[in-house]
Design an enzyme around this catalytic site. Structure first.
Site, PDB file in Angstrom:
ATOM      1  N   TYR A  21       0.828  -1.204   0.000  1.00 45.63           N
ATOM      2  CA  TYR A  21       0.000   0.000   0.000  1.00 45.63           C
ATOM      3  C   TYR A  21       0.868   1.262   0.000  1.00 45.63           C
ATOM      4  CZ  TYR A  21      -4.675  -2.001   1.053  1.00 45.63           C
ATOM      5  OH  TYR A  21      -5.890  -2.630   1.007  1.00 45.63           O
ATOM      6  N   CYS A  45      -2.967  -1.049   9.865  1.00 48.60           N
ATOM      7  CA  CYS A  45      -2.091  -0.579   8.787  1.00 48.60           C
ATOM      8  C   CYS A  45      -1.986   0.937   8.912  1.00 48.60           C
ATOM      9  CB  CYS A  45      -2.718  -0.955   7.440  1.00 48.60           C
ATOM     10  SG  CYS A  45      -1.856  -0.276   6.019  1.00 48.60           S
ATOM     11  N   THR A 105      -0.449   2.936   6.819  1.00 47.54           N
ATOM     12  CA  THR A 105      -0.561   3.569   5.505  1.00 47.54           C
ATOM     13  C   THR A 105      -2.025   3.842   5.175  1.00 47.54           C
ATOM     14  OG1 THR A 105       1.363   2.246   4.911  1.00 47.54           O
ATOM     15  CG2 THR A 105       0.215   3.346   3.116  1.00 47.54           C
ATOM     16  N   CYS A 108       5.005   1.069  10.725  1.00 42.55           N
ATOM     17  CA  CYS A 108       4.414   0.170   9.731  1.00 42.55           C
ATOM     18  C   CYS A 108       4.268  -1.151  10.473  1.00 42.55           C
ATOM     19  CB  CYS A 108       5.328   0.017   8.517  1.00 42.55           C
ATOM     20  SG  CYS A 108       4.838  -1.337   7.410  1.00 42.55           S
ATOM     21  N   HIS A 156       4.190  -4.064   9.585  1.00 41.42           N
ATOM     22  CA  HIS A 156       5.063  -5.164   9.147  1.00 41.42           C
ATOM     23  C   HIS A 156       6.368  -5.212   9.944  1.00 41.42           C
ATOM     24  CE1 HIS A 156       2.484  -5.470   5.626  1.00 41.42           C
ATOM     25  NE2 HIS A 156       3.154  -6.543   5.248  1.00 41.42           N
TER      26      HIS A 156
HETATM   27  N1  DGL Z   1       1.557  -2.730   7.150  1.00 42.06           N
HETATM   28  C1  DGL Z   1       1.317  -1.503   6.480  1.00 42.06           C
HETATM   29  C2  DGL Z   1       1.465  -0.297   7.416  1.00 42.06           C
HETATM   30  O1  DGL Z   1       1.371  -0.406   8.622  1.00 42.06           O
HETATM   31  C3  DGL Z   1       1.888  -1.182   5.145  1.00 42.06           C
HETATM   32  C4  DGL Z   1       2.725  -2.039   4.296  1.00 42.06           C
HETATM   33  C5  DGL Z   1       2.495  -1.709   2.819  1.00 42.06           C
HETATM   34  O2  DGL Z   1       1.554  -2.282   2.283  1.00 42.06           O
HETATM   35  O3  DGL Z   1       3.185  -0.842   2.266  1.00 42.06           O
HETATM   36  O4  DGL Z   1       1.617   0.802   6.942  1.00 42.06           O
END
Ligand code: DGL
Length: 270
Positions: free
Chosen positions: A44, A76, A78, A190, A192
């Site tokens: 994203y 998320c 983003t 993020c 991730h």
């Molecule tokens: N896990 C996502 C976040 O917290 C974004 C990762 C991605 O899709 O760029 O922003």
């Protein structure tokens, strides 16, 4: 007022939201979880804002119709830093978002040098800039967007080898030293990135406090829908939904089972 066996939809572009899910599960093991990864549109972080708003509003609307969640957690940054107003305008289901943990970082830092690791999308948002201005105005803030770090976290969870040197290059720009002060607090903006926290700690140029937003989100869930009310549900009642079947490998299935998601499905959303 606590809900018995609430249905909680936890959403991310990919596997990062699992770091939020695991904290919420600790707080509400009696809830049923639907985990949705929009891996067809991952990452994203690079999507134009209008595309991201349309995609998330459509997808979440479809999931609300299909699963009737009592609560939706946008796990998320983003998406949350952009789409929450549109989601709240479109649906009556309560939403909890995930935004950069800049306030707790500023409260923690003694050196007043704070690093923020975020996707390019989150880094450029007005929302993020406003948080920095409001809570970290007296800090030097280094915000860095490593292009591949979310993808590396996904690869790690799929059981692939992730190179330490590549991870170090991703996080190193946040570690600065000036006038005998150095970065002492790092925001994982993020969802991730906490998947790689053990590696970060091992490789980091020096120890820092890493701020993961997940425990605060779990506390917010309890504030909104109450504490545990009943026996834990069976993991087989939870499901992990993916919008693409690409990369659904056996090691990933095993990892998802460890996150309490043994049932994996691919969903089609037009
Ligand atoms: N896990 C996502 C976040 O917290 C974004 C990762 C991605 O899709 O760029 O922003």
């Amino acid at each position: 007022m606590s809900l018995a066996h609430p249905v909680i939809l936890v959403f991310d572009s990919g596997l990062g939201g699992l770091t939020v899910l695991r904290e919420i599960q600790k707080a509400r093991p009696d809830a049923r979880y639907v985990y949705l990864a929009d891996n067809a549109f991952f990452p994203y972080g690079d999507l134009p804002e209008t595309v991201l708003i349309d995609r998330v509003v459509t997808l979440i609307g479809e999931m609300i119709t299909r699963h009737r969640p009592d609560l939706v957690v946008i796990a998320c940054h983003t998406a949350s830093t952009l789409v929450l107003p549109a989601l709240r305008a479109a649906y009556t289901t309560p939403f909890i978002g995930t935004v950069p943990a800049i306030k707790p970082a500023a409260e923690t830092s003694r050196s007043r040098i704070v690093g923020i690791l975020a996707t390019a999308g989150t880094a450029k948002r007005d929302y993020t800039r406003a948080l920095i201005a409001e809570f970290a105005g007296d800090c030097k803030v280094i915000i860095h967007s490593p292009m591949q770090l979310a993808a590396r976290a996904e690869a790690f969870l799929r059981g692939e080898r992730v190179d330490d040197a590549a991870i170090l290059a991703d996080i190193a720009p946040c570690f600065i030293e000036e006038n005998s002060r150095r970065t002492d607090t790092l925001v994982l903006a993020c969802t991730h990135y906490p998947l790689l926290l053990d590696a970060f700690k091992r490789i980091a140029p020096w120890p820092v406090t890493w701020i993961d937003p997940a425990p605060a989100i779990a506390r917010r869930v309890v504030q909104l829908i109450g504490a545990v009310m009943g026996a834990p549900v069976l993991a087989s009642e939870n499901s992990a939904l993916f919008t693409s079947d690409a990369a659904l490998t056996p090691p990933l299935s095993a990892a998802l089972a460890e996150f309490g998601l043994p049932v994996i499905k691919t969903v089609t959303v037009d």
